[in-house]
Design a protein around this motif. Structure first.
Motif, PDB file in Angstrom:
ATOM      1  N   GLY A 114       0.828  -1.198   0.000  1.00  0.00           N
ATOM      2  CA  GLY A 114       0.000   0.000   0.000  1.00  0.00           C
ATOM      3  C   GLY A 114       0.857   1.239   0.000  1.00  0.00           C
ATOM      4  O   GLY A 114       2.068   1.186   0.197  1.00  0.00           O
ATOM      5  N   THR A 115       0.206   2.361  -0.246  1.00  0.00           N
ATOM      6  CA  THR A 115       0.875   3.657  -0.157  1.00  0.00           C
ATOM      7  C   THR A 115       0.141   4.482   0.886  1.00  0.00           C
ATOM      8  O   THR A 115      -1.080   4.369   1.034  1.00  0.00           O
ATOM      9  CB  THR A 115       0.868   4.390  -1.509  1.00  0.00           C
ATOM     10  N   TYR A 116       0.882   5.285   1.607  1.00  0.00           N
ATOM     11  CA  TYR A 116       0.312   6.028   2.731  1.00  0.00           C
ATOM     12  C   TYR A 116       0.720   7.481   2.643  1.00  0.00           C
ATOM     13  O   TYR A 116       1.816   7.810   2.190  1.00  0.00           O
ATOM     14  CB  TYR A 116       0.772   5.401   4.055  1.00  0.00           C
ATOM     15  N   ALA A 117      -0.168   8.327   3.094  1.00  0.00           N
ATOM     16  CA  ALA A 117       0.057   9.768   2.998  1.00  0.00           C
ATOM     17  C   ALA A 117       1.139  10.232   3.968  1.00  0.00           C
ATOM     18  O   ALA A 117       1.893  11.144   3.663  1.00  0.00           O
ATOM     19  CB  ALA A 117      -1.242  10.524   3.255  1.00  0.00           C
ATOM     20  N   THR A 118       1.221   9.607   5.142  1.00  0.00           N
ATOM     21  CA  THR A 118       2.189  10.055   6.136  1.00  0.00           C
ATOM     22  C   THR A 118       3.014   8.874   6.650  1.00  0.00           C
ATOM     23  O   THR A 118       2.631   7.706   6.518  1.00  0.00           O
ATOM     24  CB  THR A 118       1.494  10.714   7.345  1.00  0.00           C
ATOM     25  N   PHE A 119       4.133   9.186   7.236  1.00  0.00           N
ATOM     26  CA  PHE A 119       5.012   8.197   7.837  1.00  0.00           C
ATOM     27  C   PHE A 119       4.284   7.474   8.968  1.00  0.00           C
ATOM     28  O   PHE A 119       4.386   6.257   9.113  1.00  0.00           O
ATOM     29  CB  PHE A 119       6.271   8.907   8.344  1.00  0.00           C
ATOM     30  N   GLU A 120       3.528   8.206   9.743  1.00  0.00           N
ATOM     31  CA  GLU A 120       2.801   7.622  10.873  1.00  0.00           C
ATOM     32  C   GLU A 120       1.752   6.622  10.400  1.00  0.00           C
ATOM     33  O   GLU A 120       1.531   5.592  11.041  1.00  0.00           O
ATOM     34  CB  GLU A 120       2.144   8.719  11.730  1.00  0.00           C
ATOM     35  N   ASP A 121       1.077   6.933   9.274  1.00  0.00           N
ATOM     36  CA  ASP A 121       0.094   5.987   8.731  1.00  0.00           C
ATOM     37  C   ASP A 121       0.757   4.669   8.336  1.00  0.00           C
ATOM     38  O   ASP A 121       0.217   3.590   8.571  1.00  0.00           O
ATOM     39  CB  ASP A 121      -0.614   6.576   7.498  1.00  0.00           C
TER      40      ASP A 121
END
Length: 147
Positions: free
Chosen positions: A133-140
């Motif tokens: 997957g791809t995530y908007a933020t590092f935390e996600d």
């Protein structure tokens, strides 16, 4: 034995004779359509422009569109014959390996990060599986991997 081979080579075979006859017959012939200009292609209607790319929700970003990649590494990480351990808490397994800007970072379960110079991007690419997957933020992304 050699005199028989030489004798056979002096006289052409039946197949060679037929080939010579056919070649002589075709010598003066010209293939049909030779020398005639090719007909002009008919003007076709312009094809409709179709967007043949995947819809945006199915496209995977390229390597230059993401800030980095990460993968979990549950077992101990042995590099150059020694086990990698967290410099702060001493953890030696259950790593999250981060690859960003040509550098490799290790993150332990406690959240400590350290750069690992014994691993390069090629090593990471060999061992990492496909992106999940791809995530908007590092935390996600950390949350997705359970950290």
């Amino acid at each position: 034995m050699f005199h028989r081979i030489r004798r056979r080579a002096k006289n052409p075979s039946e197949t060679q004779g037929r080939f010579a006859e056919n070649h002589a017959q075709m010598q003066g012939q010209v293939p049909p359509g030779s020398g005639v200009p090719a007909p002009e292609p008919e003007a076709a209607e312009p094809a409709a422009v179709v967007d043949d790319f995947l819809p945006p929700e199915l496209r995977v970003p390229s390597h230059d569109q993401v800030d980095g990649r990460m993968m979990p590494w549950a077992q101990p990480l042995v590099l150059d014959g020694e086990m990698a351990a967290c410099a702060e808490c001493g953890a030696y397994r259950d790593w999250l390996i981060l690859s960003t800007r040509g550098e490799i970072w290790l993150r332990c379960r406690a959240g400590h990060q350290q750069q690992e110079t014994r691993i390069d991007t090629a090593w990471y690419n060999r061992h990492a599986g496909p992106a999940t997957g791809t995530y908007a933020t590092f935390e996600d992304c950390l949350h997705h991997h359970g950290y």
